[in-house]
Scaffold this motif. Structure first.
Motif, PDB file in Angstrom:
ATOM      1  N   ALA A 123       0.818  -1.205   0.000  1.00  0.00           N
ATOM      2  CA  ALA A 123       0.000   0.000   0.000  1.00  0.00           C
ATOM      3  C   ALA A 123       0.857   1.263   0.000  1.00  0.00           C
ATOM      4  O   ALA A 123       0.430   2.306  -0.486  1.00  0.00           O
ATOM      5  CB  ALA A 123      -0.931  -0.005   1.200  1.00  0.00           C
ATOM      6  N   VAL A 124       2.072   1.174   0.549  1.00  0.00           N
ATOM      7  CA  VAL A 124       2.920   2.367   0.585  1.00  0.00           C
ATOM      8  C   VAL A 124       3.502   2.642  -0.789  1.00  0.00           C
ATOM      9  O   VAL A 124       3.811   3.778  -1.130  1.00  0.00           O
ATOM     10  CB  VAL A 124       4.033   2.203   1.639  1.00  0.00           C
ATOM     11  CG1 VAL A 124       4.995   3.365   1.599  1.00  0.00           C
ATOM     12  CG2 VAL A 124       3.432   2.072   3.017  1.00  0.00           C
ATOM     13  N   PHE A 126       1.977   2.438  -3.585  1.00  0.00           N
ATOM     14  CA  PHE A 126       0.966   2.636  -4.627  1.00  0.00           C
ATOM     15  C   PHE A 126       1.248   3.860  -5.495  1.00  0.00           C
ATOM     16  O   PHE A 126       0.917   3.871  -6.665  1.00  0.00           O
ATOM     17  CB  PHE A 126      -0.455   2.665  -4.053  1.00  0.00           C
ATOM     18  CG  PHE A 126      -0.858   3.969  -3.418  1.00  0.00           C
ATOM     19  CD1 PHE A 126      -0.663   4.175  -2.073  1.00  0.00           C
ATOM     20  CD2 PHE A 126      -1.444   4.975  -4.166  1.00  0.00           C
ATOM     21  CE1 PHE A 126      -1.033   5.362  -1.469  1.00  0.00           C
ATOM     22  CE2 PHE A 126      -1.820   6.180  -3.582  1.00  0.00           C
ATOM     23  CZ  PHE A 126      -1.613   6.367  -2.235  1.00  0.00           C
ATOM     24  N   VAL A 127       1.895   4.863  -4.925  1.00  0.00           N
ATOM     25  CA  VAL A 127       2.202   6.043  -5.742  1.00  0.00           C
ATOM     26  C   VAL A 127       3.221   5.694  -6.826  1.00  0.00           C
ATOM     27  O   VAL A 127       2.947   5.869  -8.020  1.00  0.00           O
ATOM     28  CB  VAL A 127       2.682   7.229  -4.871  1.00  0.00           C
ATOM     29  CG1 VAL A 127       3.093   8.392  -5.755  1.00  0.00           C
ATOM     30  CG2 VAL A 127       1.583   7.651  -3.913  1.00  0.00           C
ATOM     31  N   ASN A 210     -11.526  -8.499  -2.585  1.00  0.00           N
ATOM     32  CA  ASN A 210     -11.832  -7.424  -1.644  1.00  0.00           C
ATOM     33  C   ASN A 210     -10.922  -6.216  -1.773  1.00  0.00           C
ATOM     34  O   ASN A 210     -11.151  -5.205  -1.119  1.00  0.00           O
ATOM     35  CB  ASN A 210     -11.750  -7.939  -0.205  1.00  0.00           C
ATOM     36  CG  ASN A 210     -12.983  -8.733   0.173  1.00  0.00           C
ATOM     37  OD1 ASN A 210     -14.028  -8.576  -0.429  1.00  0.00           O
ATOM     38  ND2 ASN A 210     -12.851  -9.594   1.160  1.00  0.00           N
ATOM     39  N   PHE A 212      -9.088  -2.818  -2.653  1.00  0.00           N
ATOM     40  CA  PHE A 212      -9.777  -1.580  -2.972  1.00  0.00           C
ATOM     41  C   PHE A 212      -8.845  -0.477  -3.484  1.00  0.00           C
ATOM     42  O   PHE A 212      -9.092   0.111  -4.527  1.00  0.00           O
ATOM     43  CB  PHE A 212     -10.546  -1.092  -1.748  1.00  0.00           C
ATOM     44  CG  PHE A 212     -11.219   0.234  -1.947  1.00  0.00           C
ATOM     45  CD1 PHE A 212     -12.227   0.375  -2.889  1.00  0.00           C
ATOM     46  CD2 PHE A 212     -10.846   1.340  -1.219  1.00  0.00           C
ATOM     47  CE1 PHE A 212     -12.843   1.595  -3.099  1.00  0.00           C
ATOM     48  CE2 PHE A 212     -11.453   2.564  -1.415  1.00  0.00           C
ATOM     49  CZ  PHE A 212     -12.457   2.690  -2.354  1.00  0.00           C
ATOM     50  N   LEU A 213      -7.749  -0.221  -2.770  1.00  0.00           N
ATOM     51  CA  LEU A 213      -6.909   0.927  -3.112  1.00  0.00           C
ATOM     52  C   LEU A 213      -6.341   0.812  -4.529  1.00  0.00           C
ATOM     53  O   LEU A 213      -6.433   1.754  -5.313  1.00  0.00           O
ATOM     54  CB  LEU A 213      -5.784   1.076  -2.078  1.00  0.00           C
ATOM     55  CG  LEU A 213      -4.803   2.235  -2.296  1.00  0.00           C
ATOM     56  CD1 LEU A 213      -5.521   3.552  -2.400  1.00  0.00           C
ATOM     57  CD2 LEU A 213      -3.785   2.291  -1.159  1.00  0.00           C
ATOM     58  N   LEU A 216      -8.932   1.191  -7.197  1.00  0.00           N
ATOM     59  CA  LEU A 216      -9.412   2.576  -7.185  1.00  0.00           C
ATOM     60  C   LEU A 216      -8.449   3.471  -7.959  1.00  0.00           C
ATOM     61  O   LEU A 216      -8.859   4.354  -8.711  1.00  0.00           O
ATOM     62  CB  LEU A 216      -9.530   3.062  -5.726  1.00  0.00           C
ATOM     63  CG  LEU A 216      -9.936   4.521  -5.516  1.00  0.00           C
ATOM     64  CD1 LEU A 216     -11.407   4.708  -5.834  1.00  0.00           C
ATOM     65  CD2 LEU A 216      -9.650   4.969  -4.089  1.00  0.00           C
ATOM     66  N   VAL A 217      -7.139   3.204  -7.767  1.00  0.00           N
ATOM     67  CA  VAL A 217      -6.121   4.039  -8.394  1.00  0.00           C
ATOM     68  C   VAL A 217      -6.004   3.728  -9.884  1.00  0.00           C
ATOM     69  O   VAL A 217      -5.897   4.633 -10.713  1.00  0.00           O
ATOM     70  CB  VAL A 217      -4.763   3.811  -7.673  1.00  0.00           C
ATOM     71  CG1 VAL A 217      -3.616   4.387  -8.475  1.00  0.00           C
ATOM     72  CG2 VAL A 217      -4.798   4.421  -6.276  1.00  0.00           C
ATOM     73  N   GLN A 228     -15.781  -3.547  -5.816  1.00  0.00           N
ATOM     74  CA  GLN A 228     -15.520  -2.697  -4.649  1.00  0.00           C
ATOM     75  C   GLN A 228     -15.512  -1.218  -5.046  1.00  0.00           C
ATOM     76  O   GLN A 228     -16.046  -0.378  -4.331  1.00  0.00           O
ATOM     77  CB  GLN A 228     -14.185  -3.059  -3.986  1.00  0.00           C
ATOM     78  CG  GLN A 228     -13.987  -4.540  -3.688  1.00  0.00           C
ATOM     79  CD  GLN A 228     -15.016  -5.094  -2.726  1.00  0.00           C
ATOM     80  OE1 GLN A 228     -15.622  -4.355  -1.944  1.00  0.00           O
ATOM     81  NE2 GLN A 228     -15.228  -6.400  -2.766  1.00  0.00           N
ATOM     82  N   SER A 232     -18.102   1.593  -3.768  1.00  0.00           N
ATOM     83  CA  SER A 232     -17.576   2.769  -3.090  1.00  0.00           C
ATOM     84  C   SER A 232     -18.019   4.047  -3.779  1.00  0.00           C
ATOM     85  O   SER A 232     -18.368   5.028  -3.124  1.00  0.00           O
ATOM     86  CB  SER A 232     -16.061   2.694  -3.050  1.00  0.00           C
ATOM     87  OG  SER A 232     -15.540   3.933  -2.680  1.00  0.00           O
TER      88      SER A 232
ATOM     89  N   SER B 113     -15.510  -7.261   2.530  1.00  0.00           N
ATOM     90  CA  SER B 113     -14.526  -6.219   2.236  1.00  0.00           C
ATOM     91  C   SER B 113     -14.780  -5.013   3.143  1.00  0.00           C
ATOM     92  O   SER B 113     -15.866  -4.856   3.696  1.00  0.00           O
ATOM     93  CB  SER B 113     -14.641  -5.787   0.781  1.00  0.00           C
ATOM     94  OG  SER B 113     -15.843  -5.082   0.594  1.00  0.00           O
ATOM     95  N   VAL B 115     -15.100  -2.127   2.057  1.00  0.00           N
ATOM     96  CA  VAL B 115     -16.080  -1.292   1.368  1.00  0.00           C
ATOM     97  C   VAL B 115     -17.497  -1.677   1.815  1.00  0.00           C
ATOM     98  O   VAL B 115     -18.307  -0.819   2.170  1.00  0.00           O
ATOM     99  CB  VAL B 115     -15.932  -1.438  -0.160  1.00  0.00           C
ATOM    100  CG1 VAL B 115     -16.953  -0.565  -0.857  1.00  0.00           C
ATOM    101  CG2 VAL B 115     -14.532  -1.076  -0.604  1.00  0.00           C
ATOM    102  N   GLN B 229      -1.449   0.619   7.207  1.00  0.00           N
ATOM    103  CA  GLN B 229      -1.985   0.582   5.848  1.00  0.00           C
ATOM    104  C   GLN B 229      -3.450   0.969   5.791  1.00  0.00           C
ATOM    105  O   GLN B 229      -4.095   0.782   4.754  1.00  0.00           O
ATOM    106  CB  GLN B 229      -1.821  -0.800   5.271  1.00  0.00           C
ATOM    107  CG  GLN B 229      -0.411  -1.293   5.379  1.00  0.00           C
ATOM    108  CD  GLN B 229      -0.147  -2.406   4.413  1.00  0.00           C
ATOM    109  OE1 GLN B 229      -0.386  -2.273   3.237  1.00  0.00           O
ATOM    110  NE2 GLN B 229       0.338  -3.513   4.924  1.00  0.00           N
ATOM    111  N   ASN B 236     -13.947   5.132   2.827  1.00  0.00           N
ATOM    112  CA  ASN B 236     -15.354   4.828   2.567  1.00  0.00           C
ATOM    113  C   ASN B 236     -16.303   5.355   3.643  1.00  0.00           C
ATOM    114  O   ASN B 236     -17.468   5.594   3.375  1.00  0.00           O
ATOM    115  CB  ASN B 236     -15.542   3.326   2.391  1.00  0.00           C
ATOM    116  CG  ASN B 236     -15.070   2.872   1.038  1.00  0.00           C
ATOM    117  OD1 ASN B 236     -15.650   3.216   0.019  1.00  0.00           O
ATOM    118  ND2 ASN B 236     -13.972   2.134   1.023  1.00  0.00           N
TER     119      ASN B 236
END
Lengths: 277, 300
Positions: A123-124, A126-127, A210, A212-213, A216-217, A228, A232, B113, B115, B229, B236
């Motif tokens: 997750a870190v 992702f950029v 599941n 999401f990040l 989404l990106v 998801q 959202s 999830s 979400v 994280q 959401n």
């Protein structure tokens, strides 16, 4: 006297467990209740535990609503989850086996290189990953949603630990029969390692469905939305009608509940042997 | 022979290693590079700014505030999840009736999830209007309705945020504790009984908890890493059509808006990601050292 005390303690514990179990089930109940209610029942000023009547038509309404690309996002999620699971199992089981069983001078260095990435949570990154994927031109493509997630250090680590504890006799017999590493792996090792494949596969599938990040990106166009992201976007834009939103959520967890109930034993086994303790 | 083995090693490990390099190491290095440039809306910047992005991030009250949010969130979620999952495991382990049922019920939310869970929490339980479940229950006891997610004083939104994660994750950690409990040698309990220890608190404190040490260490480590994280439930629960409120913004949410929001400031976002990655790595390694994680058996 002591016996009575022990029995009272046991009854109390059971009562507490039942109460907690009900508490844990309430959110599932609310999903179903709201998903099958009419808009008025959900927002009625008086709380009702049971909706006036069950609206099975909500499901149809959801899929017929042209402003909501829900069927498309379900399909995307299914494709992504299946491809991610198969790809991860293939790549990380091969790597885990190589690291565990093929003697090579630099094997340890490679292994530490894999472990090191566990320190930097996905997750870190992702950029920078977004930057890379966009420079490959993979934004809003299934490729962009699937390929970068296929290389799971966690899965590789679990496979390596599993193969380290795998009985060597089988492979030795195969080698005596003249099978090389490749055929030994496919003909002897894989068929005997089904539990770990099922466990890792289930965990990866749940995670992919599941997640999401990343979707989404990367999934910026509606055509690349996952379930998801679609859910959202409805909750943040608030244009969708509530009962549709809830029935969408119910539909989105049904495949998972199915996988979950079928493979629960494997997940538990997989979590237990994931080598984290 | 040796060379052939090396070849086979790379046949097995090569594809994975190449992908890991391309999709983890390359983005990391790229990000470090970008963080030294003024990169608005572009991934091939030309204007070198040195450490400016870093100093800007560290001086940015919102970024530093997001780190504080993380600390506060961790201070809530780690002990509460730890206690709940341990208690669940101890109770499920000792119950004689329908054990598999209870285990499944507590583990079931793990299939949900963030979400979906956030949807139920935001739109049904804590929706802040009178017909919401939480406010209905409050009403039974004569309480006034609370606007759970938009009240900052007192900060009721913490209750909403913490309870979502608790519901989703407690069962998972319960499974880890259950696995740990299975591995405790029953002989220890028999010996304690012979010594006259009454079952209950004494046995728990002197046998069960010390035997669960390795599991506890792993659980705490995972809880802290996962707290770092946190993104899905914050995003959401709190953002809506108007955007994200200025409070309760953990680091990833902040980075998301910096790097991919309107400004698309990838240089600044990269600097933030590097800072965050360094903090995570230092915390993880430090914690593992401190808790002596490395000393458990390598095949464990």
């Amino acid at each position: 006297m002591d016996d009575a005390l022990v029995r009272a303690g046991r009854a109390l514990r059971l009562a507490l467990l039942i109460a907690l179990a009900l508490l844990f089930l309430i959110p599932f109940y609310l999903l179903l209740r709201n998903g099958l209610s009419s808009e008025q029942d959900i927002t009625s000023p008086e709380w009702t535990f049971f909706p006036g009547e069950l609206k099975w038509g909500n499901v149809r309404e959801l899929f017929d609503d042209p402003s909501v690309p829900f069927a498309r996002s379900l399909l995307n999620s299914a494709l992504i989850a299946i491809a991610t699971t198969l790809g991860t199992l293939l790549l990380s089981s091969l790597a885990g086996y190589g690291l565990a069983r093929i003697p090579y001078r630099h094997a340890n260095k490679v292994f530490y290189g894999v472990l090191g990435t566990l320190l930097v949570p996905a997750a870190v990154t992702f950029v920078p990953s977004f930057v890379l994927v966009s420079s490959l031109g993979w934004i809003s493509t299934l490729r962009g949603l699937i390929v970068p997630t296929l290389f799971s250090a966690f899965a590789c680590f679990v496979f390596r630990q599993y193969f380290l504890g795998f009985p060597r006799e089988l492979e030795d017999a195969a080698q005596v029969d003249g099978l090389g590493y490749w055929r030994t792996y496919w003909l002897v090792v894989v068929p005997n390692a089904r539990p770990v494949f099922a466990a890792v596969g289930t965990i990866v599938f749940l995670g992919a469905w599941n997640s999401f990040l990343w979707p989404l990106v990367i999934g910026q166009d509606q055509s690349a939305w996952t379930v998801q992201v679609a859910l959202s976007s409805f909750t943040t834009s608030q244009v969708i009608r509530l009962h549709e939103l809830f029935v969408a959520a119910v539909v989105s967890i049904l495949p998972l509940l199915l996988v979950f109930l079928c493979f629960q034993r494997w997940i538990v086994a997989g979590v237990e042997r994931s080598g984290i303790d | 022979m040796r060379r052939r083995r090396a070849l086979w090693f790379w046949v097995f490990v090569g594809p994975f290693a190449a992908g890991l390099t391309l999709f983890t190491y390359v983005p990391l290095l790229w990000s470090v590079g970008l963080s030294f440039f003024d990169a608005h809306n572009t991934v091939t910047p030309t204007h070198f700014v040195g450490l400016d992005n870093y100093t800007a991030m560290l001086r940015d009250g919102a970024f530093v505030g997001s780190l504080k949010t993380f600390l506060l969130f961790t201070a809530f979620i780690v002990p509460v999840t730890y206690l709940l999952s341990l208690s669940l495991a101890l109770m499920v382990n000792r119950v004689r009736w329908a054990r598999a049922f209870f285990r499944s019920v507590f583990f079931l939310p793990a299939a949900c999830s963030y979400v979906v869970a956030a949807l139920v929490w935001k739109m049904s339980i804590f929706n802040g209007v009178r017909f919401g479940l939480a406010n209905t229950v409050l009403g039974w006891f004569g309480g006034d309705p609370v606007a759970w997610l938009s009240t900052t004083d007192p900060p009721w939104y913490w209750l909403v945020i913490v309870s979502v994660r608790l519901w989703l994750q407690a069962g998972f950690y319960m499974i880890l504790f259950l696995a740990g409990l299975q591995r405790i040698d029953p002989v220890l309990y028999e010996a304690a009984a012979v010594d006259g220890a009454r079952p209950g608190w004494t046995v728990l404190r002197h046998i069960t908890l010390p035997q669960l040490r390795a599991t506890s260490v792993a659980v705490v480590l995972l809880l802290v890493i996962n707290a770092f994280q946190a993104f899905d439930e914050f995003y959401n629960l709190l953002s809506d059509a108007r955007g994200y409120p200025p409070y309760a913004r953990p680091p990833l949410v902040y980075l998301y808006y910096t790097a991919l929001g309107q400004g698309q400031n990838l240089g600044l976002g990269s600097a933030g990601a590097v800072i965050l990655a360094l903090i995570v790595a230092v915390v993880t390694v430090g914690q593992a050292r401190w808790l002596k994680l490395g000393r458990t058996d390598p095949d464990g």
